[in-house]
Design an enzyme around this catalytic site. Structure first.
Site, PDB file in Angstrom:
ATOM      1  CD  GLU A 144      -4.928   1.278  -2.952  1.00  0.00           C
ATOM      2  OE1 GLU A 144      -6.024   0.845  -2.592  1.00  0.00           O
ATOM      3  OE2 GLU A 144      -4.270   2.123  -2.312  1.00  0.00           O
ATOM      4  CG  ASP A 193      -0.896   3.317   6.089  1.00  0.00           C
ATOM      5  OD1 ASP A 193      -1.324   3.789   5.026  1.00  0.00           O
ATOM      6  OD2 ASP A 193      -0.865   3.949   7.161  1.00  0.00           O
ATOM      7  CG  ASP A 239      -1.837   1.178   1.273  1.00  0.00           C
ATOM      8  OD1 ASP A 239      -2.299   1.606   0.198  1.00  0.00           O
ATOM      9  OD2 ASP A 239      -2.110   1.682   2.381  1.00  0.00           O
TER      10      ASP A 239
END
Length: 186
Positions: free
Chosen positions: A79, A151, A20
């Site tokens: 992502e 996160d 992420d």
């Protein structure tokens, strides 16, 4: 870098890294895809601080490189950049993402990209799920007893999405994987 670790990296199964990305905080999650589901291996955050952007990008790159060296994943999900209201923030996020991708490519990992809604759909079953719903489902699926940092939870969700996508493609012969050393295997 903070780390919460459970399984040894040499247990059977395919190690999957989820990233992420962020220019100040990059989450990572490592799961083992056993073919019958996923098991938690490790997660944490790479903290870059408030220094100049080039230094923060170097920290992201080195942090991801160190996670790859420590755990030896063979594949990575990351992502995709979303368009935020603030173009400057989106550009910095894209640069941090690029630093993480370079570390993965240098490590010989197969790299796949997922939108936030694809990750939420794969993990929660709802592409519009909020971060708390994602975290609770990550904890349930990986049998975690403590909440990971948000996160790190997002990174674990990306790893789960990637593992699920790989599992659904393998039986159909649709997955091409790059082995360490750059050779592509179908």
């Amino acid at each position: 870098m903070s780390l919460y670790e459970r399984l040894p990296p040499d247990a059977p199964g395919t190690l999957v890294l989820g990233i992420d990305p962020g220019s100040r905080l990059t989450g990572f999650g490592v799961v083992r895809d056993t073919g019958r589901g996923c098991e938690y291996v490790a997660s944490g955050c790479i903290r870059t601080g408030n220094g100049p952007l080039p230094e923060r990008l170097q920290i992201v790159y080195r942090g991801v490189r160190d996670v790859i060296a420590q755990y030896g994943p063979v594949t990575m999900g990351i992502e995709q950049v979303f368009m935020a209201r603030n173009a400057d923030s989106a550009l910095k996020l894209g640069q941090a993402r690029g630093a993480a991708i370079v570390a993965g490519a240098e490590g010989g990992l197969e790299i796949s990209e997922y939108t936030a809604s694809q990750v939420k759909q794969a993990v929660v079953g709802n592409g519009g799920a909020d971060k708390q719903q994602v975290m609770l489902m990550v904890m349930h699926l990986l049998r975690l007893t403590e909440k990971p940092q948000i996160d790190a939870s997002d990174a674990l969700a990306i790893a789960l999405c990637h593992a699920h996508t790989r599992q659904s493609l393998v039986p159909h012969g649709l997955l091409a994987t790059r082995r360490r050393g750059g050779r592509l295997r179908l």
